[in-house]
Design a protein around this motif. Structure first.
Motif, PDB file in Angstrom:
ATOM      1  N   ARG A  45     -20.900 -35.747 -11.958  1.00 54.46           N
ATOM      2  CA  ARG A  45     -19.765 -36.361 -10.480  1.00 54.46           C
ATOM      3  C   ARG A  45     -19.896 -36.371  -9.905  1.00 54.46           C
ATOM      4  N   ARG A  46     -21.233 -35.417  -9.224  1.00 52.66           N
ATOM      5  CA  ARG A  46     -22.056 -35.487  -7.925  1.00 52.66           C
ATOM      6  C   ARG A  46     -22.156 -37.647  -7.156  1.00 52.66           C
ATOM      7  N   PHE A  47     -23.192 -37.573  -8.709  1.00 53.42           N
ATOM      8  CA  PHE A  47     -23.344 -38.720  -8.659  1.00 53.42           C
ATOM      9  C   PHE A  47     -22.540 -40.070  -8.839  1.00 53.42           C
ATOM     10  N   MET A 261     -29.513 -41.703  -7.888  1.00 55.70           N
ATOM     11  CA  MET A 261     -29.886 -40.834  -9.178  1.00 55.70           C
ATOM     12  C   MET A 261     -31.508 -39.613  -8.305  1.00 55.70           C
ATOM     13  N   ARG A 262     -31.733 -40.634  -7.353  1.00 61.94           N
ATOM     14  CA  ARG A 262     -32.858 -38.915  -6.754  1.00 61.94           C
ATOM     15  C   ARG A 262     -32.827 -38.316  -5.797  1.00 61.94           C
ATOM     16  N   THR A 263     -31.101 -38.735  -5.367  1.00 59.98           N
ATOM     17  CA  THR A 263     -30.615 -37.661  -4.215  1.00 59.98           C
ATOM     18  C   THR A 263     -29.983 -36.442  -5.083  1.00 59.98           C
ATOM     19  N   TRP A 269     -32.014 -29.699  -8.765  1.00 64.14           N
ATOM     20  CA  TRP A 269     -32.968 -28.494  -8.633  1.00 64.14           C
ATOM     21  C   TRP A 269     -33.139 -27.521  -7.491  1.00 64.14           C
ATOM     22  N   ILE A 270     -31.849 -27.952  -6.670  1.00 65.27           N
ATOM     23  CA  ILE A 270     -32.272 -27.177  -5.722  1.00 65.27           C
ATOM     24  C   ILE A 270     -30.810 -25.812  -6.186  1.00 65.27           C
TER      25      ILE A 270
END
Length: 358
Positions: A45-47, A261-263, A269-270
């Motif tokens: 959803r963030r993506f 994607m990378r963001t 992960w965090i």
């Protein structure tokens, strides 16, 4: 007026022209997770939000959860066939049909998240992954890391190797093959089926992720023994992209997708670390029946031996597998020398000097 383009309906093979910079484009993404799934679903959803923001509204992503498309373990084929433009899943889910995909999620006794990201982006990881996925008309990108996963929930305590004989456990990836070597009957089920299978006795044990996701699944109400990790030290999810769709996008929108994607992979992960820390405090406080255990040395030694043996067999049978396995091992050997005198030494110093935070 800008045209709204739905890829799955408009795109027809490699002869279709690239989109122009004036087009407004909608892509579709199939995820393995159920609607509203924590952490994993939050990532997709963030993506979608970030893609629309970064593209100034020129590119949008419609996310379909597993309850919509009905194929939680079929994302690879959905994107490969072009039924969806993008996917979010885990690479080791495809190991039975494309065995070399499994190395890009995680490996038993392998690299932690920071080491694996370094291998992807500073080592050979991305190039090797592209070599595996290119024949299937797919791009694969890192899609978010869980950090170290717990070794699973067990109905009964594991004291010896004999306790594993015939035990029925849900566990995916190479870890499933390793556990099969020591007598475990392994299966892979989607997350929506796990609790019922454990409660009914269909499963004797299962692993899912860790406190970040396990708390809400309530596995602790059925299986109180919570084992520490060995099998998934840094599990990386993946974004999949249909190559024809991706290559037709203007270059700036390709960059939007890869940056997003990378963001969100980093964000996941965090978030995973934070959610596990918070949830574990709640689990300790509210569910004192949970008993944390580590597998005894006899079991760990048998697992390591099985892991080495299976890796050697795969390397002997497949030249590409051999290159991937050696790349992972060589990179881990180098990065672990630094880990030994940095993170590991720091934690050791904290313990030795009585500085543990209680």
């Amino acid at each position: 007026m800008k045209a709204i383009i739905t890829v799955a309906l408009v795109w027809v093979g490699a002869l279709s022209p690239a989109w122009s910079e004036s087009d407004t484009i909608q892509l579709t993404l199939a995820e393995s997770w159920g609607e509203g799934a924590p952490v994993f679903g939050e990532t997709t959803r963030r993506f979608a939000t970030l893609v629309e923001q970064l593209s100034g509204g020129r590119l949008s992503v419609q996310v379909d959860s597993a309850n919509v498309h009905g194929q939680p373990l079929g994302i690879f084929d959905l994107v490969k066939r072009g039924e969806y433009d993008l996917g979010h899943s885990a690479s080791y889910y495809w190991k039975d049909s494309v065995p070399n995909t499994l190395y890009f999620s995680t490996m038993p006794f392998g690299m932690m998240a920071v080491e694996r990201y370094a291998w992807f982006y500073q080592g050979e990881g991305m190039a090797l992954m592209d070599e595996v996925y290119q024949p299937h008309n797919l791009y694969s990108f890192p899609g978010g890391n869980t950090g170290v996963q717990m070794g699973g929930w067990f109905r009964s305590e594991i004291r010896t190797l004999e306790d594993l004989q015939g035990l029925r456990m849900r566990v995916p990836g190479f870890a499933g093959e390793v556990l099969s070597e020591v007598g475990v009957e392994t299966v892979n089920l989607p997350s929506t089926e796990l609790f019922d299978a454990l409660k009914s006795g269909e499963l004797d044990a299962l692993e899912w992720v860790g406190p970040s996701l396990d708390l809400d699944m309530e596995f602790h109400s059925v299986a109180p023994y919570y084992y520490t990790g060995w099998h998934e030290p840094g599990t990386e999810l993946q974004f999949l992209a249909n190559r024809d769709t991706f290559d037709r996008l203007p270059e700036d929108l390709q960059n939007v997708l890869t940056i997003a994607m990378r963001t969100v992979a980093y964000d996941m992960w965090i978030l995973s670390h934070h959610r596990s820390a918070v949830n574990w405090q709640q689990m300790e406080r509210e569910y004192p029946n949970i008993q944390v255990r580590s597998f005894p040395p006899e079991v760990m030694n048998a697992l390591r031996d099985a892991n080495r043996r299976l890796l050697a067999e795969r390397a002997e049978q497949d030249p590409l597998a051999e290159r991937i396995i050696h790349s992972l091992a060589d990179y881990q050997k180098g990065t672990r020398r630094w880990i030994d005198i940095s993170e590991r030494a720091y934690l050791g110093n904290m313990d030795a000097q009585g500085n543990r935070i209680e």
